[in-house]
Design an enzyme around this catalytic site. Structure first.
Site, mmCIF file in Angstrom:
data_model
loop_
_atom_site.group_PDB
_atom_site.id
_atom_site.type_symbol
_atom_site.label_atom_id
_atom_site.label_comp_id
_atom_site.label_asym_id
_atom_site.label_seq_id
_atom_site.Cartn_x
_atom_site.Cartn_y
_atom_site.Cartn_z
ATOM 1 C CG ASN A 53 -27.028 33.597 5.683
ATOM 2 O OD1 ASN A 53 -25.860 33.281 5.858
ATOM 3 N ND2 ASN A 53 -27.426 34.203 4.576
ATOM 4 C CE LYS A 181 -19.392 32.571 -0.486
ATOM 5 N NZ LYS A 181 -19.470 33.864 0.228
ATOM 6 C CE LYS A 183 -20.268 28.741 3.359
ATOM 7 N NZ LYS A 183 -19.980 30.160 3.654
ATOM 8 C CG ASP A 212 -16.745 31.751 3.095
ATOM 9 O OD1 ASP A 212 -15.878 32.078 3.926
ATOM 10 O OD2 ASP A 212 -17.952 32.052 3.214
ATOM 11 C CD GLU A 238 -16.419 34.910 1.582
ATOM 12 O OE1 GLU A 238 -17.332 35.050 2.429
ATOM 13 O OE2 GLU A 238 -16.652 34.675 0.371
ATOM 14 C CD GLU A 264 -19.556 36.215 5.723
ATOM 15 O OE1 GLU A 264 -20.312 35.552 6.447
ATOM 16 O OE2 GLU A 264 -19.244 35.878 4.563
ATOM 17 C CG ASP A 291 -25.119 41.167 5.665
ATOM 18 O OD1 ASP A 291 -26.063 41.983 5.616
ATOM 19 O OD2 ASP A 291 -25.286 39.948 5.631
ATOM 20 C CG HIS A 321 -22.798 37.780 4.054
ATOM 21 N ND1 HIS A 321 -23.760 37.932 5.031
ATOM 22 C CD2 HIS A 321 -22.543 36.458 3.997
ATOM 23 C CE1 HIS A 321 -24.070 36.752 5.541
ATOM 24 N NE2 HIS A 321 -23.348 35.831 4.926
ATOM 25 C CD GLU A 340 -23.182 35.299 0.041
ATOM 26 O OE1 GLU A 340 -22.465 34.304 0.242
ATOM 27 O OE2 GLU A 340 -23.407 36.161 0.919
#
Length: 388
Positions: A53, A181, A183, A212, A238, A264, A291, A321, A340
């Protein structure tokens, strides 16, 4: 031993969630199936892959450049020395033939997607879980039997108030996660601090919560958040600034004592090396999140891990990630620090095998050949439809 076909399609990851930078109303992913002439159980062995994603589908690159390049290669260019299996490193070299250095953007996603499918096929041909194969090849046979996972969520959504945010986090704890986690950066600082305190009221101490910003901040904003966040002693802060703005990261490391995390959105060994050289990252506490599905695949990820060791970093500081089964296999097979997880979003691509529970923040892997896609029913239904 040869690849007889490669098929690709675009699948949706559409959602009403958003982070500090983008919403996911139009998010897509590329899905590939690498069909071999090896037969197991009366069916051809097929390796599957998709990109994580946060980056859109790359069908044009796959159809026009990388899949034709792979199919044009003779079998001898793709096999291992014994001729008994495919060689992902040689496949990677074929995919990258004629590609100039630099420009590590969407092509890294296309190659990473095919690389995932190649490793899935290789492990299936050997009849072994990918993480066991990786442990034998790169870690003297030592595999982690369980992997630390954290629940990534806390997105901004329409009409999502503090009570709903707390309910989401309680749900993750009920599933067995111990760390979550959320946002930040998509609201004013005061509002984000209220959101953080609401989540801390659910998860307890700051070590159980990471935040993040998805690269949203300039330096003054990143530092303002750092000053406000420091008393919480969070698990990590993050991607405060642009992933390639190493000066922001280095300045944060000078002024913010608790752990930082990033990586990531760095898609190559050179970019990862520059992060380590110039961004002030601290190997005793900070977290790296490269990632593999977005950054040229596992072949490149192995090179990144070698570089990190040369610079004094333990693989345990790497927590990829992606939140999917491929990254989980890497964590278990290569001895990374965790993985994750997306228990609430990005389905059916996020998450792990059906029936395997998270226990005290850790998850085990299925004893199934390959990456284990077949053990995740809804995902496998989508992937199998592409191959048939």
């Amino acid at each position: 031993m040869r690849i007889v076909d490669v098929r690709e399609a675009t699948a949706t990851m559409r959602s009403d969630i958003r982070n500090a930078y983008v919403d996911f109303r139009e998010m897509t992913t590329s899905v590939v199936a690498v069909v071999t002439d090896v037969v197991r159980g009366g069916r051809p062995v097929v390796g599957y892959g998709f990109n994580s994603n946060g980056r859109y589908a790359v069908g044009g690159l796959l159809r026009e450049r990388f899949i034709p390049r792979l199919l044009r290669a003779g079998p001898e260019a793709l096999r291992d020395d014994a001729g008994a299996n495919l060689d992902p490193h040689r496949i990677w070299n074929v995919l990258m033939a004629g590609e100039k250095p630099g420009g590590h953007g969407e092509r890294a996603v296309a190659v990473g997607t095919l690389d995932m499918a190649a490793w899935d096929a290789v492990a299936k041909i050997e009849g072994r879980p990918l993480y066991r194969l990786l442990a034998d090849r790169y870690r003297d046979g030592e595999a982690d039997e369980r992997v630390f996972v954290y629940a990534a969520g806390g997105y901004y959504q329409p009409d999502k108030d503090l009570r709903a945010l707390q309910g989401e986090m309680r749900g993750y704890l009920a599933l067995g996660y111990t760390a979550v986690k959320m946002k930040i950066g998509g609201a004013p600082l005061a509002e984000d601090l209220a959101r953080i305190e609401a989540v801390l009221a659910v998860v307890g101490e700051g070590h159980n919560l990471a935040v993040d910003a998805n690269g949203r901040f300039d330096l003054p904003t990143a530092l303002a958040y750092a000053e406000a966040l420091a008393p919480y002693r969070l698990r990590w802060y993050e991607e405060a600034g642009d992933p390639l703005d190493y000066e922001i990261q280095a300045e944060l490391a000078r002024r913010y004592e608790p752990p930082l995390a990033t990586g990531e959105n760095l898609f190559s060994l050179p970019d990862a090396r520059n992060l380590i050289r110039y961004a002030g990252m601290r190997p005793d506490r900070d977290v790296l999140q490269f990632d593999p599905a977005l950054s040229y695949g596992l072949v490149e990820h192995l090179r990144i891990l070698d570089m990190l060791r040369e610079h004094g970093w333990s693989p345990r500081r790497v927590i990829p990630h992606g939140g999917h089964q491929m990254a989980l296999n890497l964590a278990a097979g290569l001895g990374l620090g965790g993985n994750e997880s997306y228990p609430g979003v990005f389905q059916p691509f996020g998450g792990f095998a059906d029936g395997i529970k998270v226990e005290d923040g850790y998850v085990c892997l299925p004893d199934a050949p390959g990456v284990g896609f077949e053990e995740k029913r809804e995902l496998y239904r989508l992937l199998r439809g592409l191959a048939e």
